[in-house]
Scaffold this active site. Structure first.
Site, PDB file in Angstrom:
ATOM      1  N   LYS A 156      68.186  15.692  58.267  1.00 13.31           N
ATOM      2  CA  LYS A 156      69.088  16.410  57.403  1.00 13.31           C
ATOM      3  C   LYS A 156      69.473  17.766  58.005  1.00 13.31           C
ATOM      4  CE  LYS A 156      66.684  14.691  53.292  1.00 13.31           C
ATOM      5  NZ  LYS A 156      65.834  15.133  52.163  1.00 13.31           N
ATOM      6  N   GLY A 157      68.629  18.249  58.907  1.00  9.28           N
ATOM      7  CA  GLY A 157      68.687  19.655  59.335  1.00  9.28           C
ATOM      8  C   GLY A 157      70.013  20.127  59.884  1.00  9.28           C
ATOM      9  N   GLU A 163      72.274  18.695  66.852  1.00  6.18           N
ATOM     10  CA  GLU A 163      70.926  18.820  66.290  1.00  6.18           C
ATOM     11  C   GLU A 163      70.700  20.270  65.869  1.00  6.18           C
ATOM     12  OE1 GLU A 163      68.545  17.849  64.773  1.00  6.18           O
ATOM     13  OE2 GLU A 163      67.008  16.931  66.021  1.00  6.18           O
ATOM     14  N   ASP A 164      69.875  20.461  64.846  1.00  7.92           N
ATOM     15  CA  ASP A 164      69.592  21.830  64.411  1.00  7.92           C
ATOM     16  C   ASP A 164      68.660  22.537  65.398  1.00  7.92           C
ATOM     17  OD1 ASP A 164      67.441  20.188  63.757  1.00  7.92           O
ATOM     18  OD2 ASP A 164      67.171  20.963  61.731  1.00  7.92           O
ATOM     19  N   ASP A 202      62.382  21.146  69.251  1.00  7.94           N
ATOM     20  CA  ASP A 202      61.058  21.766  69.214  1.00  7.94           C
ATOM     21  C   ASP A 202      60.192  21.061  70.272  1.00  7.94           C
ATOM     22  OD1 ASP A 202      58.879  23.228  68.262  1.00  7.94           O
ATOM     23  OD2 ASP A 202      58.542  21.941  66.549  1.00  7.94           O
ATOM     24  N   LYS A 254      63.590  25.763  70.877  1.00  6.59           N
ATOM     25  CA  LYS A 254      62.263  26.395  70.810  1.00  6.59           C
ATOM     26  C   LYS A 254      61.424  25.864  71.968  1.00  6.59           C
ATOM     27  CE  LYS A 254      60.254  26.515  66.575  1.00  6.59           C
ATOM     28  NZ  LYS A 254      59.379  25.956  65.490  1.00  6.59           N
ATOM     29  N   PHE A 275      58.040  29.185  62.743  1.00  6.12           N
ATOM     30  CA  PHE A 275      58.622  28.139  61.908  1.00  6.12           C
ATOM     31  C   PHE A 275      59.825  28.717  61.170  1.00  6.12           C
ATOM     32  CE2 PHE A 275      59.290  24.990  58.694  1.00  6.12           C
ATOM     33  CZ  PHE A 275      59.176  23.839  59.459  1.00  6.12           C
ATOM     34  N   ASP A 305      64.477  23.293  56.891  1.00  2.98           N
ATOM     35  CA  ASP A 305      63.655  23.314  55.683  1.00  2.98           C
ATOM     36  C   ASP A 305      62.188  23.574  55.990  1.00  2.98           C
ATOM     37  OD1 ASP A 305      63.187  20.697  56.938  1.00  2.98           O
ATOM     38  OD2 ASP A 305      62.047  20.257  55.129  1.00  2.98           O
ATOM     39  N   ARG A 307      66.904  24.938  52.763  1.00  4.35           N
ATOM     40  CA  ARG A 307      68.012  24.533  53.646  1.00  4.35           C
ATOM     41  C   ARG A 307      69.289  25.300  53.329  1.00  4.35           C
ATOM     42  NH1 ARG A 307      66.451  19.832  56.379  1.00  4.35           N
ATOM     43  NH2 ARG A 307      65.086  18.428  55.235  1.00  4.35           N
TER      44      ARG A 307
HETATM   45  P1  IMP Z   1      60.859  17.831  67.581  1.00  2.94           P
HETATM   46  O1  IMP Z   1      60.817  16.333  67.616  1.00  2.94           O
HETATM   47  O2  IMP Z   1      59.484  18.440  67.578  1.00  2.94           O
HETATM   48  O3  IMP Z   1      61.735  18.428  68.674  1.00  2.94           O
HETATM   49  O4  IMP Z   1      61.411  18.252  66.190  1.00  2.94           O
HETATM   50  C1  IMP Z   1      62.709  18.237  65.877  1.00  2.94           C
HETATM   51  C2  IMP Z   1      62.929  18.309  64.382  1.00  2.94           C
HETATM   52  O5  IMP Z   1      61.837  18.916  63.681  1.00  2.94           O
HETATM   53  C3  IMP Z   1      64.117  19.187  64.123  1.00  2.94           C
HETATM   54  O6  IMP Z   1      65.299  18.438  64.127  1.00  2.94           O
HETATM   55  C4  IMP Z   1      63.803  19.788  62.781  1.00  2.94           C
HETATM   56  O7  IMP Z   1      64.278  18.946  61.759  1.00  2.94           O
HETATM   57  C5  IMP Z   1      62.289  19.850  62.740  1.00  2.94           C
HETATM   58  N1  IMP Z   1      61.828  21.208  63.127  1.00  2.94           N
HETATM   59  C6  IMP Z   1      61.316  21.605  64.308  1.00  2.94           C
HETATM   60  N2  IMP Z   1      61.020  22.912  64.302  1.00  2.94           N
HETATM   61  C7  IMP Z   1      61.368  23.360  63.077  1.00  2.94           C
HETATM   62  C8  IMP Z   1      61.333  24.657  62.444  1.00  2.94           C
HETATM   63  O8  IMP Z   1      60.949  25.693  63.006  1.00  2.94           O
HETATM   64  N3  IMP Z   1      61.796  24.710  61.164  1.00  2.94           N
HETATM   65  C9  IMP Z   1      62.263  23.618  60.490  1.00  2.94           C
HETATM   66  N4  IMP Z   1      62.331  22.400  61.047  1.00  2.94           N
HETATM   67  C10 IMP Z   1      61.880  22.273  62.329  1.00  2.94           C
HETATM   68 MG    MG Z   2      66.505  17.958  62.688  1.00  6.90          MG
END
Ligand code: IMP
Ligand code: MG
Length: 183
Positions: free
Chosen positions: A43-44, A99-100, A103, A131, A152, A159, A165
């Site tokens: 959703k981000g 993508e938002d 991480d 990040k 975070f 969210d 959000r």
């Molecule tokens: P990844 O698979 O660890 O790269 O995570 C990606 C997803 O985790 C993102 O699309 C976000 O929806 C969520 N996410 C990662 N870091 C954060 C954060 O700091 N705040 C909120 N959502 C996050």
């Molecule tokens: Mg996301």
């Protein structure tokens, strides 16, 4: 002693909009006339995608996918599943994934690999927030808004346990002791 959560502003809305405008200029330069398929990751990315695509003044198509890896916590479970797939055909299309935040990189890598096997004409990633401190797999980011600290973040689509959000600014959450702070 009480524990509370404090919101610390990281990127105010004006700064976000300036960055979105700069990303839109780069994307326009590269995609105008190509009728790209822009895929938002739910959703981000919904706020970012809405602001970004309204600055792209050329024909394009919008689709959404939904992935899941986080549950309700604040760190990745490492398990990624595609919860909601899309109908549009990817073969031969210029695909731009929006993508938002990247991480660990696990979610987006999973999605990009599942798109690549469908033979798009091109495949690129645009993320508002990068990040890098927590990256577990390398990710090539073609269009990047901000490189963010290892905090975070919430707001502008992001969210914490499905809350916040709708905040117009991007903030980080800080736990405080001994004082109460209202949201
Ligand atoms: P990844 O698979 O660890 O790269 O995570 C990606 C997803 O985790 C993102 O699309 C976000 O929806 C969520 N996410 C990662 N870091 C954060 C954060 O700091 N705040 C909120 N959502 C996050
Ligand atoms: Mg996301």
């Amino acid at each position: 002693m009480t524990e509370a959560v404090r919101f610390v502003m990281l990127y105010p809305r004006e700064q976000i909009q300036a960055t979105v405008a700069a990303l839109a200029r780069d994307i326009t330069r590269d995609y105008a006339g190509k009728n790209p398929l822009v895929i938002g990751v739910l959703k981000g990315s919904f706020v970012f995608l809405a602001d970004l695509t309204r600055r792209l003044e050329f024909p394009l198509e919008i689709e959404f996918v939904r992935l899941s890896s986080y549950g309700r916590g604040t760190s990745s479970s490492g398990k990624v599943t595609v919860v909601h797939g899309m109908r549009a055909s990817v073969k031969g299309r210029h695909v731009l994934v929006v993508e938002d935040i990247v991480d660990t990189g696990l979610s987006i890598t999973h999605l990009l690999e599942s798109l690549r096997v469908k033979k798009p004409a091109s495949l690129r990633l645009c993320c508002l927030l990068d990040k890098p401190a927590r990256r577990r797999v390398p990710v090539e980011i073609h269009y990047r808004g901000f490189t963010v600290p290892d905090r975070f973040l919430v707001g502008y689509g992001l969210d914490h346990a499905e809350q916040y959000r709708n905040l117009p600014d991007i903030c980080y959450l800080e736990e405080t002791r001994g004082q109460t702070t209202s949201v």
